[in-house]
Write an enzyme that holds these catalytic residues in place. Structure first.
Site, PDB file in Angstrom:
ATOM      1  N   LYS A 105       0.922   4.485   6.921  1.00  0.00           N
ATOM      2  CA  LYS A 105       0.415   5.288   5.805  1.00  0.00           C
ATOM      3  C   LYS A 105       1.050   6.674   5.867  1.00  0.00           C
ATOM      4  O   LYS A 105       1.748   7.015   6.815  1.00  0.00           O
ATOM      5  CB  LYS A 105      -1.113   5.448   5.883  1.00  0.00           C
ATOM      6  CG  LYS A 105      -1.909   4.161   5.981  1.00  0.00           C
ATOM      7  CD  LYS A 105      -1.941   3.361   4.701  1.00  0.00           C
ATOM      8  CE  LYS A 105      -2.756   2.082   4.863  1.00  0.00           C
ATOM      9  NZ  LYS A 105      -2.711   1.233   3.650  1.00  0.00           N
ATOM     10  N   SER A 121       0.807  -1.228   0.000  1.00  0.00           N
ATOM     11  CA  SER A 121       0.000   0.000   0.000  1.00  0.00           C
ATOM     12  C   SER A 121       0.837   1.274   0.000  1.00  0.00           C
ATOM     13  O   SER A 121       0.327   2.343  -0.313  1.00  0.00           O
ATOM     14  CB  SER A 121      -0.943   0.016   1.204  1.00  0.00           C
ATOM     15  OG  SER A 121      -0.233   0.176   2.410  1.00  0.00           O
TER      16      SER A 121
END
Length: 278
Positions: free
Chosen positions: A119, A42
């Protein structure tokens, strides 16, 4: 008798040494740095599957999330950080708290399932964010974007999970070259980083998100292959992340392996050892 006493003392000293070592390691991990292994794609290309890094816990101060979770499925051990430091939970505050900055790559605890995520922080408290045709808009203005060729990787199984990457140039046979469009994104404040895209999908067209006070909005750099704040917690996403759920900032990759195991030395990525995260 003396030999038995000596043997007993030796065993006791060994146990004490192990206990002290575990206590020191626990304090070190709680207060300073926590190891983190990248399990998914990701955050490509900033972070690749198999990157190993230490998370700087001093960057944002301490909360209940700073305590380590201890999970050993083989022996049925599952001690959550909240079980250890739950007395610090509940008021969304931190001890010696430092404010995160837009563009930081952050490890945080999922507000619902308690899993650790990594993230990029793109939305601060009070911000309004929206994806329009694949472009991030912050407070009504599009972020800076500059085309930067393609990100390429082999169409092979990656990491312990053995998943194949998604490709913009599908179909790609195993062993072929998987390509994704790369752009350099510049956030308000001047932080720049690479993002990659696979295609047009629903996460490229979203509603306006209003980040509540005391919360943050995160997105993966691999924009079309990231479960992040664009998806509400009620349907399995990350949603808005409370300040107290931040664990620390990812500053530097220490080691990296492209194989199914870090023991496969022929898959080590020596060019990523001690590489700064930006």
């Amino acid at each position: 008798m003396a030999s038995k006493t000596t043997a007993g003392n030796s065993i006791l000293e060994t146990i004490k040494t192990i206990v002290y070592a575990l206590l020191i390691a626990g304090v070190f991990r709680t207060l300073f740095f926590q190891p983190f292994w990248i399990p998914s794609g990701s955050m490509k290309e900033t972070l690749l599957v198999g990157d190993f890094l230490f998370v700087n816990k001093m960057a944002y101060g301490y909360s209940y999330a700073s305590c380590p979770s201890i999970r050993l499925g083989a022996v049925g051990l599952n001690i959550d950080a909240q079980d250890i430091c739950g007395f610090l939970d509940g008021d969304n505050s931190r001890i010696l708290g430092g404010e995160p900055e837009r563009g930081d790559v952050v490890v945080f605890r999922h507000p619902v399932n308690r899993t650790d995520y990594i993230k990029r922080l793109v939305g601060l408290p009070g911000d309004k964010l929206q994806m329009k045709d694949g472009v991030l808009h912050i407070n009504g203005a599009a972020v800076g974007l500059m085309d930067d060729g393609d990100f390429e990787e082999a169409m092979e199984r990656q990491g312990p999970q053995g998943n194949f990457p998604r490709c913009e140039n599908d179909p790609v046979g195993q062993g072929g070259v998987c390509k994704k469009s790369r752009q350099i994104e510049t956030l308000p404040g001047g932080t720049s980083h690479a993002i990659i895209n696979i295609g047009n999908q629903s996460s490229d067209h979203t509603k306006v998100y209003h980040v509540p006070e005391g919360h943050f909005f995160f997105m993966g750099d691999n924009r079309d292959n990231s479960t992040d704040s664009r998806v509400p917690q009620a349907v399995g996403g990350v949603g808005y992340v409370p300040f107290e759920n931040l664990i620390g900032r990812a500053d530097r990759i220490m080691f990296s392996s492209a194989g199914r195991s870090m023991l496969f030395f022929w898959t080590w990525r020596s060019d990523r050892f001690f590489k700064a995260v930006s």
